[in-house]
Scaffold this motif. Structure first.
Motif, PDB file in Angstrom:
ATOM      1  N   LYS B   8      38.557 -49.319 -30.537  1.00 56.15           N
ATOM      2  CA  LYS B   8      38.839 -50.597 -29.883  1.00 56.15           C
ATOM      3  C   LYS B   8      37.812 -50.942 -28.797  1.00 56.15           C
ATOM      4  O   LYS B   8      37.871 -52.011 -28.233  1.00 56.15           O
ATOM      5  N   GLN B  82      37.344 -48.324 -18.156  1.00 55.99           N
ATOM      6  CA  GLN B  82      38.450 -48.413 -19.089  1.00 55.99           C
ATOM      7  C   GLN B  82      39.745 -48.852 -18.443  1.00 55.99           C
ATOM      8  O   GLN B  82      39.996 -48.610 -17.269  1.00 55.99           O
ATOM      9  N   THR B  83      40.529 -49.535 -19.250  1.00 53.61           N
ATOM     10  CA  THR B  83      41.893 -49.875 -18.858  1.00 53.61           C
ATOM     11  C   THR B  83      42.801 -48.947 -19.662  1.00 53.61           C
ATOM     12  O   THR B  83      42.324 -48.134 -20.449  1.00 53.61           O
ATOM     13  N   PHE B  85      44.405 -49.810 -22.035  1.00 50.58           N
ATOM     14  CA  PHE B  85      44.350 -50.278 -23.417  1.00 50.58           C
ATOM     15  C   PHE B  85      43.121 -49.777 -24.160  1.00 50.58           C
ATOM     16  O   PHE B  85      43.201 -49.347 -25.294  1.00 50.58           O
ATOM     17  N   ARG B  86      41.929 -49.837 -23.488  1.00 47.63           N
ATOM     18  CA  ARG B  86      40.706 -49.441 -24.188  1.00 47.63           C
ATOM     19  C   ARG B  86      39.529 -49.296 -23.223  1.00 47.63           C
ATOM     20  O   ARG B  86      39.643 -49.598 -22.042  1.00 47.63           O
ATOM     21  N   TYR B  88      35.684 -50.314 -22.030  1.00 46.67           N
ATOM     22  CA  TYR B  88      34.747 -51.431 -22.039  1.00 46.67           C
ATOM     23  C   TYR B  88      33.340 -50.946 -21.738  1.00 46.67           C
ATOM     24  O   TYR B  88      33.145 -50.049 -20.929  1.00 46.67           O
ATOM     25  N   GLU B 208      43.804 -58.408 -17.646  1.00 47.83           N
ATOM     26  CA  GLU B 208      44.724 -58.788 -18.728  1.00 47.83           C
ATOM     27  C   GLU B 208      43.986 -59.601 -19.791  1.00 47.83           C
ATOM     28  O   GLU B 208      44.189 -59.437 -20.990  1.00 47.83           O
ATOM     29  N   ASP B 211      41.830 -57.349 -21.957  1.00 43.06           N
ATOM     30  CA  ASP B 211      42.613 -56.608 -22.947  1.00 43.06           C
ATOM     31  C   ASP B 211      43.085 -57.501 -24.090  1.00 43.06           C
ATOM     32  O   ASP B 211      43.464 -57.008 -25.150  1.00 43.06           O
ATOM     33  N   SER B 212      43.053 -58.823 -23.887  1.00 43.83           N
ATOM     34  CA  SER B 212      43.507 -59.698 -24.971  1.00 43.83           C
ATOM     35  C   SER B 212      42.350 -60.188 -25.849  1.00 43.83           C
ATOM     36  O   SER B 212      42.567 -60.854 -26.855  1.00 43.83           O
TER      37      SER B 212
END
Lengths: 293, 602
Positions: B8, B82-83, B85-86, B88, B208, B211-212
């Motif tokens: 991701k 990174q968050t 979620f994934r 970067y 946010e 992540d979207s």
């Protein structure tokens, strides 16, 4: 394709571009994990062959296992192996371990100067003769116009500024403020006479990527990276006198990967054990401009 | 730090005008997601204290000494964070106008972009220029971050004005931002955490929004395309495989598929898909650096575009219409030779026409400009030295993109919008049809070269009338024959009254057809492994181009005989004086030795 597949394909693509576009090309192999992964990628790119000479800068202070490992793989993988060194400084003994130079001066001579003069052919090169099983003086003093290097962007600040194909001018200088654009898989493969290009196939890899790839591909690594029962191992390799071990009981690739992911090193920079990085605020960048890897 | 890697992972570029706060926002994201190496934040704070400078988040990125001196980010440095979620990878695009090429470098690899606008300064030149570049580079997901809201007292109206102005600008480009976010990078409002200072804003925070963003899908469902990087044969290593290597740019390829290579039009069938320490593959998909062998020994080289016979074919032309951006200090002008690179093909190119130049910062159009200046965006026509294969923008993006090389540097880039007719189109079509239907022998070009100890070559001896071309050609034939070479002198007359008997003589309109047939006959002789010597009166460069369309340019050597050069031919050897057959043919033999077509005696 998963993450490692993507990294692998991009690196192979870059290696093949370099091989096709440069007549006089070499690959720097320090025997460390990064450049060994790069060597493995070259074997993949060229379907089991390595049609590019490998150049090792031997400071003579390398940890002995590294030289053993180098020559073992050179034989096994049929590598065109070349080494060069600063013979004059070594003869005069003007090194840090002798107390005749600072860390940075010593690196400047045994690594930077040796590298520069081995690449441009000013100093002697020694080439491995597979038939005789020994190194002999190499007649070829042609300067290399393309030099493949295993630098990673995540190592430290200055490396994050590199391009995949990064030009060096006549004086080996690197103009960070004025680098060529690089997009759509098109690279700087044209260069003026006297200049050369550094090629960085591993730029996008992180330390963990490298270890996970070693794990997946089962790439043979020098034993120094693993704890031999004393609770110590090397995380980064270099000259014996200036590279420290870290406290770790990781004795296999799996354990190293696990340690990097979740263990105590997950937040400590890899080159922490290297002395020259600390001596001067921007020391590494200065060395880097001069050609040090 | 960088300890999670996954499918991701998202490449992100941060663009915007100088001093609008890109580095600050990145620094803040790194700090707020605990993505910094241990001790880094403290180290930078300590450096600031030593230098009596107030700490700024931007300093975290300014790892380089000379960069800190300038106070601007000068390159698309890669930063990992990174968050939950994934991960970067930020390609930090700088805002200073001088550094557009760095921004392009970063942005071309990004899947999504954050475009930063300073709330107190509003939309600036580079806010627009970068927006334009992002659209040309094909980045479809853009979020606009309105930064420094603290400087405008978190005022909603100021924010709304910027949103309206920039939305309108993007609409002109046919683009739409995913969202606009009011933030303060310095104080952290709406970066990682929702701001308490802007209760009028109910949208996402920057993290946010990141992540979207969606991962860009590789072009799976498109026709197969693979620019050929090289054809490997490592005979020395005891390996007889002849492997066509490259990275799949679009689509997929299977064992047994019929592949066609363009621009040559040569065709064969995939025998194996090769790899090293990999399980045997029957299929290879987009994105993979791969290689395959063919059933038949066809001669192809780097620069060809592999495609599948059962799918849409690429375009082939020596004239293209394109949209282009220019990055070099030197202008792009007519009457200069550049290199144009598409995939692995590299051809000489001349700027033929400038349709219009667009000012990227305000979209004004100028149709009268005679040159293209740094940072201009333009619609142009390029004339190429020889044909290449490509696709059109909007069909397969990966193979529609090109760069222009000027003076060793990549100076600009563009996307091809149209394949235009060129002078050689009619011959090329015939050649592609011939190649497509070529009956392949079991003996390869290399086999013949090895057997005859020579590389098959067409030697064109040209010059004015009566300068000794024919005596030279015949002497050369005799000489090579005596050396044991397979060589043939082809008199033009022998063609004119035979192969060309159906074409009216002396009619200039048929010159091209004569040349085409000469070239086709040459092609047969070369395929048979021979060295062919041909004479022709005053051959021009366009005549040669036409022959090259049929005969592999690497297998042609041209010699101009005689003092006066009366055409624009770019010859390989000039012999100003016809001294004797012996001496002149000796000089040509020397050329063949220099080029490795025949070997020098020990």
């Amino acid at each position: 394709m998963d993450h490692l597949d993507k990294l692998e394909s991009r690196s192979i693509h870059i290696l093949r571009e370099a091989y096709s576009e440069f007549n006089n090309i070499c690959m720097l192999w320090s025997v460390g994990k990064d450049s060994t992964v790069m060597l493995w990628l070259a074997r993949k790119a060229f379907f089991g062959h390595v049609p590019i000479p490998l150049v090792h800068i031997d400071t003579s202070y390398m940890i002995p296992e590294m030289i053993e490992h180098r020559d073992k793989l050179a034989k096994k993988w049929n590598l065109d192996m070349i080494y060069g060194q600063d013979e004059e400084t070594l003869k005069a003994g003007n090194t840090f371990p002798n107390g005749q130079a600072t860390h940075l001066e010593c690196c400047g001579r045994l690594k930077t100067d040796a590298l520069k003069n081995t690449l441009n052919g000013n100093w002697r090169r020694y080439r491995y003769n597979h038939n005789k099983d020994e190194y002999e003086l190499d007649d070829n003093r042609e300067p290399y116009t393309g030099v493949i290097v295993g630098a990673r962007a995540d190592e430290e600040g200055s490396r994050s500024k590199e391009r995949y194909f990064s030009p060096r001018d006549r004086n080996n200088d690197w103009d960070i403020g004025d680098q060529p654009p690089e997009f759509w898989d098109q690279y700087k493969t044209d260069f003026a006479p006297g200049t050369h290009v550094r090629i960085h196939p591993l730029l996008d890899w992180t330390e963990l990527d490298v270890w996970e790839y070693i794990q997946r591909e089962k790439i043979p690594m020098v034993s120094l990276y693993f704890d031999q029962g004393e609770g110590k191992r090397y995380r980064s390799l270099g000259c014996g006198p200036c590279t420290e071990t870290v406290d770790s009981t990781a004795s296999t690739v799996d354990e190293v990967v696990e340690e990097l992911k979740t263990g105590k090193f997950s937040n400590i920079a890899e080159r922490d054990g290297r002395a020259q990085d600390k001596e001067d605020g921007g020391g590494l960048e200065e060395l880097r401009k001069d050609g040090y890897m | 730090m960088n300890n999670k890697t996954g499918d991701k992972d998202l490449n992100l570029v941060i663009a915007g005008h100088v001093d609008h706060g890109k580095s600050t926002i990145i620094g803040r994201m790194l700090a707020d997601t605990d993505s910094l190496p241990e001790g880094k934040l403290e180290q930078v704070k300590e450096t600031c204290r030593k230098n009596s400078k107030p700490f700024e988040y931007a300093f975290l990125l300014d790892a380089l000494k000379d960069e800190q001196a300038q106070g601007i980010t000068i390159d698309s440095a890669r930063v990992f964070f990174q968050t939950d979620f994934r991960q970067y990878i930020i390609l930090d695009a700088p805002g200073h106008i001088e550094f557009l090429k760095n921004m392009v470098t970063g942005a071309a690899r990004a899947e999504a972009a954050l475009l930063v606008i300073d709330a107190s300064e509003g939309v600036k030149e580079n806010s627009r220029r970068h927006g334009y570049m992002l659209s040309m580079l094909g980045i479809k997901q853009i979020a606009v971050v309105v930064n420094k809201m603290d400087l405008v007292d978190y005022d909603e109206d100021t924010y709304n004005e910027i949103v309206a102005e920039y939305t309108e600008f993007l609409a002109e480009l046919g683009m739409e931002a995913e969202t606009f976010i009011p933030v303060s990078g310095m104080l952290g409002d709406n970066v990682a955490d929702s701001s308490e200072n802007m209760d009028w804003y109910h949208g996402k925070t920057v993290l946010e929004q990141l992540d979207s963003f969606e991962n860009e899908a590789l072009p799976h469902n498109k026709p197969f395309r693979m620019p050929v990087q090289d054809v490997y044969k490592f005979t020395k290593g005891g390996d007889d495989r002849r492997i066509v290597a490259g990275t799949v740019g679009a689509g997929e390829l299977n064992i047994g598929d019929e592949v066609v290579f363009y621009p040559s039009g040569k065709k064969s069938t995939v025998k194996t898909i090769e790899g090293f320490k990999e399980d045997q593959q029957h299929k290879v998909k987009v994105g993979k650096a791969t290689g395959f062998t063919l059933d038949e020994q066809i001669y192809i080289t780097r620069g060809e575009l592999a495609s599948r016979a059962d799918e849409a074919e690429p375009k082939v032309s020596a004239r293209i219409k394109a949209n282009l951006f220019w990055l070099a200090r030197q202008d792009l002008v007519k009457d200069k030779v550049y290199y144009l690179k598409v995939g692995t093909a590299k051809v000489k190119a001349r700027l033929e026409k400038i349709n219009r130049v667009i000012d990227a910062s305000n979209l004004d159009q100028d149709e009268s400009k005679e040159k293209i200046e740094r940072h201009d965006v333009a619609e142009v026509v390029f004339k190429l030295d020889k044909a290449m294969a490509f696709d059109l923008a909007g069909e397969i993006e990966e193979t529609s993109r090109f760069v222009i090389v000027d003076d060793f540097e990549i100076a600009g880039g563009g996307i091809i919008s149209e394949a235009m007719e060129d002078e050689q189109s009619w011959v090329r079509e015939k050649v592609m049809r011939r190649n497509y239907n070529w009956e392949q022998s079991l003996i390869s070009r290399e086999d013949r070269a090895e057997k005859y100890n020579q590389k098959s070559t067409l030697i064109l001896i040209t010059g004015e009338e009566d300068v000794g071309k024919k005596p030279t050609a015949k002497a050369l034939e005799k000489r090579l024959f005596n050396d044991g070479k397979v060589v043939y002198f082809l008199g033009i007359g022998n063609l004119l009254y035979g192969v060309d008997a159906d074409i009216k003589n002396g009619d200039n309109g048929h010159k091209e057809e004569h040349l085409r047939r000469l070239a086709e006959v040459s092609h047969l002789m070369l395929d048979a492994g021979a060295i062919l010597v041909v004479t022709a009166v005053e051959l021009s460069q366009s005549d040669l181009e036409l022959i090259k369309t049929t005969v592999n340019p690497q297998q042609i050597e041209t010699v101009w005989l005689g003092d006066r050069v009366t055409t624009d031919l770019e010859f390989d050897l000039h012999i100003p004086e016809f001294t004797s057959e012996k001496e002149v043919s000796g000089q040509i033999k020397g050329l063949l030795q220099d080029r490795g077509i025949i070997f020098r005696p020990w």
